[in-house]
Scaffold this motif. Sequence first.
Motif, PDB file in Angstrom:
ATOM      1  N   TYR A 145       0.815  -1.215   0.000  1.00 55.28           N
ATOM      2  CA  TYR A 145       0.000   0.000   0.000  1.00 55.28           C
ATOM      3  C   TYR A 145       0.848   1.265   0.000  1.00 55.28           C
ATOM      4  O   TYR A 145       0.326   2.356  -0.230  1.00 55.28           O
ATOM      5  N   ASP A 146       2.142   1.122   0.240  1.00 56.69           N
ATOM      6  CA  ASP A 146       3.024   2.282   0.312  1.00 56.69           C
ATOM      7  C   ASP A 146       3.742   2.578  -0.995  1.00 56.69           C
ATOM      8  O   ASP A 146       4.491   3.552  -1.075  1.00 56.69           O
ATOM      9  N   TYR A 147       3.554   1.747  -2.021  1.00 60.88           N
ATOM     10  CA  TYR A 147       4.224   2.006  -3.294  1.00 60.88           C
ATOM     11  C   TYR A 147       3.751   3.326  -3.873  1.00 60.88           C
ATOM     12  O   TYR A 147       2.550   3.625  -3.913  1.00 60.88           O
ATOM     13  N   TRP A 171       4.727   1.024 -11.874  1.00 61.01           N
ATOM     14  CA  TRP A 171       3.495   1.644 -12.357  1.00 61.01           C
ATOM     15  C   TRP A 171       2.438   0.604 -12.729  1.00 61.01           C
ATOM     16  O   TRP A 171       1.235   0.867 -12.627  1.00 61.01           O
ATOM     17  N   TRP A 172       2.849  -0.575 -13.192  1.00 63.81           N
ATOM     18  CA  TRP A 172       1.883  -1.592 -13.643  1.00 63.81           C
ATOM     19  C   TRP A 172       1.080  -2.189 -12.489  1.00 63.81           C
ATOM     20  O   TRP A 172       0.020  -2.751 -12.705  1.00 63.81           O
ATOM     21  N   PHE A 173       1.575  -2.045 -11.243  1.00 60.90           N
ATOM     22  CA  PHE A 173       0.777  -2.488 -10.104  1.00 60.90           C
ATOM     23  C   PHE A 173      -0.545  -1.730 -10.058  1.00 60.90           C
ATOM     24  O   PHE A 173      -1.587  -2.311  -9.739  1.00 60.90           O
ATOM     25  N   ALA A 174      -0.504  -0.440 -10.370  1.00 65.31           N
ATOM     26  CA  ALA A 174      -1.723   0.372 -10.401  1.00 65.31           C
ATOM     27  C   ALA A 174      -2.501   0.152 -11.698  1.00 65.31           C
ATOM     28  O   ALA A 174      -3.728   0.007 -11.680  1.00 65.31           O
ATOM     29  N   PHE A 236      -4.558  -8.464  -4.739  1.00 65.20           N
ATOM     30  CA  PHE A 236      -3.550  -8.176  -3.715  1.00 65.20           C
ATOM     31  C   PHE A 236      -4.171  -7.789  -2.374  1.00 65.20           C
ATOM     32  O   PHE A 236      -3.641  -8.121  -1.317  1.00 65.20           O
ATOM     33  N   GLY A 237      -5.278  -7.058  -2.394  1.00 66.91           N
ATOM     34  CA  GLY A 237      -5.926  -6.676  -1.138  1.00 66.91           C
ATOM     35  C   GLY A 237      -6.324  -7.898  -0.331  1.00 66.91           C
ATOM     36  O   GLY A 237      -6.106  -7.953   0.889  1.00 66.91           O
TER      37      GLY A 237
END
Length: 306
Positions: A145-147, A171-174, A236-237
């Motif tokens: 969550y801190d990325y 960036w691809w995580f988002a 991921f959540g």
Amino acid sequence: MSQAASDVELARSLEGGFVSSHADVNGIRLHYVIGGRGEPLVLLGGWPQTWWEFRKIMPPLAERYRVIAVDLRGMGGSDKPASGYDKKTMAGDIHALMRHLGHDAVNIAGHDIGGMVAYAFAANHPASTRRIALLDIAHPDDRFYDYSLLPRPGRQQIDGDIHAGPGRFLWWFAFNQVPGLPERLLAGRSRHLIDWMCDYLIDDPGAISDRDRDVYAHAYSTVDAIRAGNAWYRAFGQDIADEKTYGPVTVPILAMGGGEGGYQLLRQVLANKGTDVEVVEVPGSGHYIPEEQPETVVKHLTRFFA
């Protein structure tokens, strides 16, 4: 993009008597490639790749182990259902596949998303786990969550080049969290993404050839394939919530970290994730360790799993 070879053809091209096969387990159909003799060693790959990312290490490992390279739920030749992309459920897929193949306990090596599934396998099925190896990845936890959504300060502040900045800008995580849009942008054009990822997260882009990139681009060319791959990230959540219930993993863990701080990050993150943890650095490698430094990976895996 040229026509990519089929999984059957790719499996046959490897030394070690590898064959491509499928199994109906846990409510889905999983694709896997199997060869060699000895104790079972499961290989789990990540995004945006398939089982083919282990092509360089499978033949030497097959001299000692029964190697089983699996396409995860949503990957390559495996089913792409609407749900079930949390790593606990995906670990259940692998557990059911191993039982289907007649194995009570296995060694597992996972890279990227596959490493997350390997950790979840050990946490949820300890009696079926001998040892696990995590290649340049750890299981999702609150640190995800801190990325930052902005690149860290560096040269990119001046010229806008994220390649020039320190560390990896994820960036691809988002991007992969967004439902619907990636499919529209990438369907039939996934080779552009494959090339960018391979060139950004690698020390030597030549370690993943044009033919290899065609294999990956073909695997992620359809709307369903893109949706399923993105679903690993959108889960991921749930993965973070599940991880809080696990406690330290009690089976031995080997972690291998590549460049751009991968080794140092794994040492920090895994310090309290297991009761028997070894972290080693893989020099001359970026994120794609099995393809960039296969000899080093084989050396550490055979030592660790022995």
